[in-house]
Design a protein around this motif. Structure first.
Motif, PDB file in Angstrom:
ATOM      1  N   TYR A 164      -9.355  -2.323   0.382  1.00 29.50           N
ATOM      2  CA  TYR A 164      -8.746  -1.055   0.019  1.00 29.50           C
ATOM      3  C   TYR A 164      -7.314  -1.281  -0.456  1.00 29.50           C
ATOM      4  CZ  TYR A 164     -12.658   1.416   2.168  1.00 29.50           C
ATOM      5  OH  TYR A 164     -13.907   1.895   2.459  1.00 29.50           O
ATOM      6  N   ARG A 165      -6.953  -0.535  -1.485  1.00 33.15           N
ATOM      7  CA  ARG A 165      -5.602  -0.603  -2.032  1.00 33.15           C
ATOM      8  C   ARG A 165      -4.924   0.751  -1.843  1.00 33.15           C
ATOM      9  NH1 ARG A 165      -3.042   0.374  -7.078  1.00 33.15           N
ATOM     10  NH2 ARG A 165      -5.010   1.209  -7.889  1.00 33.15           N
ATOM     11  N   GLY A 166      -3.722   0.715  -1.299  1.00 33.27           N
ATOM     12  CA  GLY A 166      -3.003   1.950  -1.049  1.00 33.27           C
ATOM     13  C   GLY A 166      -2.493   2.595  -2.330  1.00 33.27           C
ATOM     14  N   LEU A 167      -2.577   3.906  -2.411  1.00 39.16           N
ATOM     15  CA  LEU A 167      -2.071   4.680  -3.541  1.00 39.16           C
ATOM     16  C   LEU A 167      -0.887   5.520  -3.082  1.00 39.16           C
ATOM     17  CD1 LEU A 167      -5.470   5.946  -5.017  1.00 39.16           C
ATOM     18  CD2 LEU A 167      -4.161   3.946  -5.725  1.00 39.16           C
ATOM     19  N   ALA A 168      -0.198   6.090  -4.041  1.00 36.94           N
ATOM     20  CA  ALA A 168       0.934   6.953  -3.704  1.00 36.94           C
ATOM     21  C   ALA A 168       0.449   8.137  -2.872  1.00 36.94           C
ATOM     22  CB  ALA A 168       1.622   7.444  -4.977  1.00 36.94           C
ATOM     23  N   ALA A 169       1.067   8.349  -1.729  1.00 33.63           N
ATOM     24  CA  ALA A 169       0.648   9.417  -0.832  1.00 33.63           C
ATOM     25  C   ALA A 169       0.951  10.782  -1.438  1.00 33.63           C
ATOM     26  CB  ALA A 169       1.353   9.269   0.514  1.00 33.63           C
ATOM     27  N   VAL A 170       0.194  11.778  -0.982  1.00 36.17           N
ATOM     28  CA  VAL A 170       0.433  13.162  -1.404  1.00 36.17           C
ATOM     29  C   VAL A 170       1.475  13.754  -0.461  1.00 36.17           C
ATOM     30  CG1 VAL A 170      -0.586  15.430  -1.768  1.00 36.17           C
ATOM     31  CG2 VAL A 170      -1.924  13.372  -2.247  1.00 36.17           C
ATOM     32  N   ARG A 171       2.652  14.020  -0.992  1.00 35.57           N
ATOM     33  CA  ARG A 171       3.735  14.601  -0.198  1.00 35.57           C
ATOM     34  C   ARG A 171       3.925  16.061  -0.607  1.00 35.57           C
ATOM     35  NH1 ARG A 171       5.022   9.282  -1.028  1.00 35.57           N
ATOM     36  NH2 ARG A 171       5.611   8.154   0.866  1.00 35.57           N
ATOM     37  N   SER A 172       3.969  16.923   0.366  1.00 38.03           N
ATOM     38  CA  SER A 172       4.107  18.356   0.121  1.00 38.03           C
ATOM     39  C   SER A 172       5.293  18.897   0.896  1.00 38.03           C
ATOM     40  CB  SER A 172       2.829  19.102   0.532  1.00 38.03           C
ATOM     41  OG  SER A 172       1.693  18.567  -0.119  1.00 38.03           O
ATOM     42  N   VAL A 173       6.001  19.812   0.274  1.00 39.31           N
ATOM     43  CA  VAL A 173       7.110  20.509   0.940  1.00 39.31           C
ATOM     44  C   VAL A 173       6.565  21.818   1.484  1.00 39.31           C
ATOM     45  CG1 VAL A 173       9.361  21.591   0.629  1.00 39.31           C
ATOM     46  CG2 VAL A 173       8.843  19.440  -0.522  1.00 39.31           C
ATOM     47  N   SER A 174       6.816  22.078   2.755  1.00 37.93           N
ATOM     48  CA  SER A 174       6.300  23.276   3.396  1.00 37.93           C
ATOM     49  C   SER A 174       7.003  24.522   2.858  1.00 37.93           C
ATOM     50  CB  SER A 174       6.487  23.186   4.913  1.00 37.93           C
ATOM     51  OG  SER A 174       6.122  24.391   5.529  1.00 37.93           O
TER      52      SER A 174
END
Length: 262
Positions: free
Chosen positions: A145-155
């Motif tokens: 598995y290769r890591g991808l850019a995480a999904v970051r969300s502002v609340s």
């Protein structure tokens, strides 16, 4: 000895904090995001009154250290600068409809923070409920598995906390309407290209009044391809130029000669 003046090893000066400096060539951002970044900076002078949850993220009753407040503000401003109003995700929408998430390395470089300092700031922002992170992975051919850019969300709670909740709802509705308009335009462009392609294959130059008829021919061609998958495409185009479906028989179909392009 040079760190005695600031009391840390990151170059922080309590009386002169460093803020996020956006790139000069970026397009103009919505005013609500500019206002949000401005209010976030107020956390440096009044942490308990501005964002109480972030001030308590270190698990202590003492006020958060000034260098940590500076790092949290810098990184949060970098995320706000790249914030998508429709989804509240940190990244950029592409022209093909996909979304480009941003890595922590990119955000930390934009905020001019070191790797470890940015990681500690992210940990505080997550614990305070200001941002959320969803990790992503991609399975490769070898099974790893290769890591991808995480999904970051502002609340959206951050907007509410800073008195921008109603404005956010208004701006998100406008942003959704703009996105739907762009999607409808792209869909219309795709249909126009399909009509031109079909007309070119049939050697017919479409007029405005014939657009609806061309759409019907597209549906007929799809049905013929499903009914006779083994027949060449030239024969199917010939069937479209034959008499209407009500006058066409299986004998007519078997007698169709291949269409020769001129």
């Amino acid at each position: 000895m040079k760190y005695l003046r600031t009391g840390n090893r990151c170059g922080h000066q309590p009386d002169s904090p460093r803020w996020f400096d956006p790139p000069a060539r970026h397009r103009q951002h919505p005013r609500i995001l500019l206002k949000l970044a401005e209010k976030v900076r107020g956390y440096y002078q009044q942490p308990a009154a501005t964002i109480p949850s972030l001030n308590l993220a270190n698990g202590s009753e003492r006020q958060q250290r000034s260098e940590r407040r500076e790092a949290c503000i810098q990184l949060l401003e970098a995320m706000i600068h790249c914030l998508d109003l429709v989804t509240l995700h940190v990244g950029f929408a592409r022209t093909d409809g996909s979304f480009q998430n941003l890595t922590l390395d990119f955000l930390s470089n934009s905020a001019r923070l070191g790797e470890r300092r940015a990681e500690r700031a992210v940990a505080n922002l997550v614990k305070a409920g200001i941002i959320s992170i969803k990790q992503r992975y991609e399975k490769q051919e070898d099974g790893n598995y290769r890591g991808l850019a995480a999904v970051r969300s502002v609340s959206q709670d951050l907007f509410v906390c800073l008195g921008l909740g109603a404005w956010l709802r208004h701006e998100r509705n406008k942003a959704k309407a703009r996105q739907k308009k762009r999607e409808d335009q792209c869909a219309g462009l795709g249909k126009s290209k399909l009509t031109l392609f079909l007309a070119s294959a049939l050697h017919v130059r479409p007029r405005r009044c014939e657009v609806k008829g061309q759409r019907n021919r597209t549906a007929q061609l799809r049905e013929l391809m499903l009914a006779y998958p083994d027949r060449p495409i030239e024969e199917l185009f010939s069937l479209l130029r034959a008499p209407p479906e009500s006058l066409r028989t299986e004998t007519d179909i078997n007698r169709v000669t291949p269409y020769k392009c001129k």
